[in-house]
Design a protein around this motif. Sequence first.
Motif, PDB file in Angstrom:
ATOM      1  N   VAL A 298     -18.153   5.666  -8.332  1.00  0.00           N
ATOM      2  CA  VAL A 298     -16.761   5.540  -8.257  1.00  0.00           C
ATOM      3  C   VAL A 298     -16.339   4.386  -8.937  1.00  0.00           C
ATOM      4  CG1 VAL A 298     -14.786   5.126  -6.817  1.00  0.00           C
ATOM      5  CG2 VAL A 298     -16.555   6.466  -6.007  1.00  0.00           C
ATOM      6  N   LEU A 299     -15.244   4.348  -9.837  1.00  0.00           N
ATOM      7  CA  LEU A 299     -14.876   3.045 -10.666  1.00  0.00           C
ATOM      8  C   LEU A 299     -13.452   2.638 -10.621  1.00  0.00           C
ATOM      9  CD1 LEU A 299     -15.162   1.239 -13.025  1.00  0.00           C
ATOM     10  CD2 LEU A 299     -14.767   3.205 -14.677  1.00  0.00           C
ATOM     11  N   VAL A 300     -13.310   1.496 -10.294  1.00  0.00           N
ATOM     12  CA  VAL A 300     -11.936   1.001  -9.881  1.00  0.00           C
ATOM     13  C   VAL A 300     -11.741  -0.300 -10.915  1.00  0.00           C
ATOM     14  CG1 VAL A 300     -11.128   1.829  -8.050  1.00  0.00           C
ATOM     15  CG2 VAL A 300     -12.471  -0.130  -7.859  1.00  0.00           C
ATOM     16  N   HIS A 301     -10.837  -0.873 -11.111  1.00  0.00           N
ATOM     17  CA  HIS A 301     -10.877  -2.330 -11.781  1.00  0.00           C
ATOM     18  C   HIS A 301      -9.821  -3.152 -10.856  1.00  0.00           C
ATOM     19  CE1 HIS A 301     -11.653   0.182 -15.405  1.00  0.00           C
ATOM     20  NE2 HIS A 301     -11.932  -1.089 -15.961  1.00  0.00           N
ATOM     21  N   PRO A 302     -10.633  -4.233 -10.149  1.00  0.00           N
ATOM     22  CA  PRO A 302     -10.112  -5.060  -9.129  1.00  0.00           C
ATOM     23  C   PRO A 302      -9.890  -6.317  -9.959  1.00  0.00           C
ATOM     24  CG  PRO A 302     -12.318  -5.021  -8.843  1.00  0.00           C
ATOM     25  CD  PRO A 302     -12.338  -4.046  -9.858  1.00  0.00           C
ATOM     26  N   ASN A 303      -9.555  -6.196 -11.437  1.00  0.00           N
ATOM     27  CA  ASN A 303      -9.188  -7.510 -12.004  1.00  0.00           C
ATOM     28  C   ASN A 303      -7.700  -7.697 -12.206  1.00  0.00           C
ATOM     29  OD1 ASN A 303      -9.011  -5.236 -13.960  1.00  0.00           O
ATOM     30  ND2 ASN A 303      -9.675  -6.307 -15.577  1.00  0.00           N
ATOM     31  N   GLY A 304      -6.959  -6.850 -11.738  1.00  0.00           N
ATOM     32  CA  GLY A 304      -5.494  -6.994 -12.006  1.00  0.00           C
ATOM     33  C   GLY A 304      -4.917  -6.102 -12.709  1.00  0.00           C
ATOM     34  N   ASN A 305      -5.825  -5.458 -13.443  1.00  0.00           N
ATOM     35  CA  ASN A 305      -5.237  -4.646 -14.686  1.00  0.00           C
ATOM     36  C   ASN A 305      -4.774  -3.251 -14.138  1.00  0.00           C
ATOM     37  OD1 ASN A 305      -5.266  -6.792 -16.322  1.00  0.00           O
ATOM     38  ND2 ASN A 305      -6.814  -6.177 -17.663  1.00  0.00           N
ATOM     39  N   GLU A 306      -5.466  -2.803 -13.159  1.00  0.00           N
ATOM     40  CA  GLU A 306      -5.172  -1.370 -12.977  1.00  0.00           C
ATOM     41  C   GLU A 306      -5.171  -1.254 -11.204  1.00  0.00           C
ATOM     42  OE1 GLU A 306      -7.890   1.808 -15.198  1.00  0.00           O
ATOM     43  OE2 GLU A 306      -8.749   1.696 -13.219  1.00  0.00           O
ATOM     44  N   PRO A 307      -3.706  -1.488 -11.118  1.00  0.00           N
ATOM     45  CA  PRO A 307      -3.415  -1.232  -9.388  1.00  0.00           C
ATOM     46  C   PRO A 307      -3.492   0.027  -8.896  1.00  0.00           C
ATOM     47  CG  PRO A 307      -1.381  -2.048 -10.599  1.00  0.00           C
ATOM     48  CD  PRO A 307      -2.707  -2.175 -11.577  1.00  0.00           C
ATOM     49  N   GLY A 308      -3.243   0.956  -9.863  1.00  0.00           N
ATOM     50  CA  GLY A 308      -3.145   2.497  -9.428  1.00  0.00           C
ATOM     51  C   GLY A 308      -4.535   3.013  -8.888  1.00  0.00           C
ATOM     52  N   GLY A 309      -5.350   2.540  -9.475  1.00  0.00           N
ATOM     53  CA  GLY A 309      -6.843   2.959  -9.081  1.00  0.00           C
ATOM     54  C   GLY A 309      -7.141   2.510  -7.890  1.00  0.00           C
ATOM     55  N   LEU A 310      -6.719   1.019  -7.339  1.00  0.00           N
ATOM     56  CA  LEU A 310      -7.025   0.487  -6.210  1.00  0.00           C
ATOM     57  C   LEU A 310      -6.012   1.336  -5.010  1.00  0.00           C
ATOM     58  CD1 LEU A 310      -7.177  -3.220  -7.191  1.00  0.00           C
ATOM     59  CD2 LEU A 310      -9.069  -1.518  -7.139  1.00  0.00           C
ATOM     60  N   GLN A 311      -4.806   1.848  -5.495  1.00  0.00           N
ATOM     61  CA  GLN A 311      -4.143   2.314  -4.322  1.00  0.00           C
ATOM     62  C   GLN A 311      -4.697   3.614  -4.042  1.00  0.00           C
ATOM     63  OE1 GLN A 311      -0.251   2.534  -6.401  1.00  0.00           O
ATOM     64  NE2 GLN A 311      -0.235  -0.004  -6.396  1.00  0.00           N
ATOM     65  N   ILE A 312      -5.248   4.397  -5.030  1.00  0.00           N
ATOM     66  CA  ILE A 312      -5.772   5.617  -4.754  1.00  0.00           C
ATOM     67  C   ILE A 312      -7.054   5.424  -3.875  1.00  0.00           C
ATOM     68  CG2 ILE A 312      -7.040   7.436  -5.863  1.00  0.00           C
ATOM     69  CD1 ILE A 312      -5.325   7.395  -8.316  1.00  0.00           C
ATOM     70  N   PHE A 313      -7.934   4.341  -4.216  1.00  0.00           N
ATOM     71  CA  PHE A 313      -9.025   4.058  -3.417  1.00  0.00           C
ATOM     72  C   PHE A 313      -8.637   3.721  -1.932  1.00  0.00           C
ATOM     73  CE2 PHE A 313     -11.958   1.075  -1.355  1.00  0.00           C
ATOM     74  CZ  PHE A 313     -13.028   1.538  -1.314  1.00  0.00           C
ATOM     75  N   SER A 314      -7.506   3.136  -1.823  1.00  0.00           N
ATOM     76  CA  SER A 314      -7.105   2.803  -0.211  1.00  0.00           C
ATOM     77  C   SER A 314      -6.538   3.936   0.397  1.00  0.00           C
ATOM     78  CB  SER A 314      -5.993   1.848  -0.498  1.00  0.00           C
ATOM     79  OG  SER A 314      -5.411   1.361   0.821  1.00  0.00           O
ATOM     80  N   ARG A 315      -5.962   5.004  -0.253  1.00  0.00           N
ATOM     81  CA  ARG A 315      -5.470   6.145   0.425  1.00  0.00           C
ATOM     82  C   ARG A 315      -6.466   7.058   0.510  1.00  0.00           C
ATOM     83  NH1 ARG A 315      -1.373   6.235  -4.018  1.00  0.00           N
ATOM     84  NH2 ARG A 315      -2.469   7.873  -5.070  1.00  0.00           N
ATOM     85  N   LEU A 316      -7.602   7.278  -0.259  1.00  0.00           N
ATOM     86  CA  LEU A 316      -8.734   7.966   0.103  1.00  0.00           C
ATOM     87  C   LEU A 316      -9.632   7.413   1.196  1.00  0.00           C
ATOM     88  CD1 LEU A 316     -10.045   8.955  -3.537  1.00  0.00           C
ATOM     89  CD2 LEU A 316      -9.015  10.361  -1.999  1.00  0.00           C
TER      90      LEU A 316
END
Length: 333
Positions: A298-316
């Motif tokens: 799984v790939l996300v960007h916690p560097n502040g540039n891709e909040p959408g991916g982190l939101q999906i992670f949280s929902r899943l």
Amino acid sequence: MSSGILLDTALMKTALSALLFCASLSATATAWAEGDCGPAAIAPLAGATGARVQGYEAIFESCVKDGETRLATRRFRVDGEKLLLTVDPQTLKTTLERETCWRCEETHDAEQAETRFLQAVRPPQDPERPPALVNAGLIHGKGAGAFITGDLCPSHKPLDRGFIEEVAAQGPGTPLTLSVSGAWIAQHGEDFAWLQEKARSGALDISWADHSYSHPYIPGLRDAQNYLLRPGVDLDREIFETEKILIAHGETPSVFFRFPGLVSDGALLERLKERHLVALGADSWLALGPPPKPGSIVLVHPNGNEPGGLQIFSRLLKSGRMPKPFRALNEAP
């Protein structure tokens, strides 16, 4: 006052100054216990740069100590001590070791071809299918659960600590791989120190993947002319400068390297293999791609540039649709 008393006073001042100097030095420099042949622990220094790491060079040597075997991939010095970056050829775990404690000799890929490490570095390739330009390398792991990876590309935004806390909430020592660019470390000293404390406290088991130093990128350019494929990019510098700044801060680089943008070509992949690194992709880039399944990287960007991916992670995660358990990336190849 007699000359003897003056002399004793001077000696006491000299001795006190020496003690204070040694105390201040021990607070900042690496402490090497004489005769200690365990893994080297480098004391982190706030604001450290790669310049703390001297004589850095790529090697490939087979090393033995007390019946243990390691493969050494880098040689360097820190605070005057000669060290090796080594990898266990079966578990893929990396450690920093004192060179004087090991008996090493040069080896070659062919001699190590049966090890799990070389099979991860050089996986079988279909000769009729050239390497993909995008997302080449390890994209899916063996077994159940998921391998959570977060990219820390250079960014002016702060670390998304909420995502890190969400992963840590899964239990003590939860594995997390962070693909970090050296420029991000240089620009985010407080965030990096916070991550280190999360690891030291046992809240997380963080593995550091190399994500290049500068993460070159020009908006609008085609992939084939962008990222590390841009003319003039020095791949060795991009690799080694990130490894050096990690080591300078007391961390140990893993065997994994994630190409910026997941973009590479056959020539870059071959050079990466020559540096004995495992190309890391992903089969579930949450902001762009399909949802994860058992064994997904799984790939996300916690560097502040891709909040959408982190939101999906949280929902899943909250809905129970994120595969569990979270597993260490060393288990994936």
